[in-house]
Design a protein around this motif. Sequence first.
Motif: not given
Length: 53
Positions: A40-49
Amino acid sequence: MIKRYENRVLLTNPPQYPWYWWCECGYTEKGGADRGILMEDFYYQQWEEVNKG
C-alpha cells in the motif's frame, strides 16, 4: 566492515531482511534487520510521484 544481507527473508508484514557486518579477514558480527515497505505504501509513493502538484 561491510554490511551484508543474509540469504533469507523474514515473512512478516512488512518483510524484514536480516543483515550482518562482515570483514575481509573473515570476522562477522550480528547486525539487524531492515524492514521493507507495505505494498500500500509502495502504491501510494507511485501515486504521489504521478500526481505532483
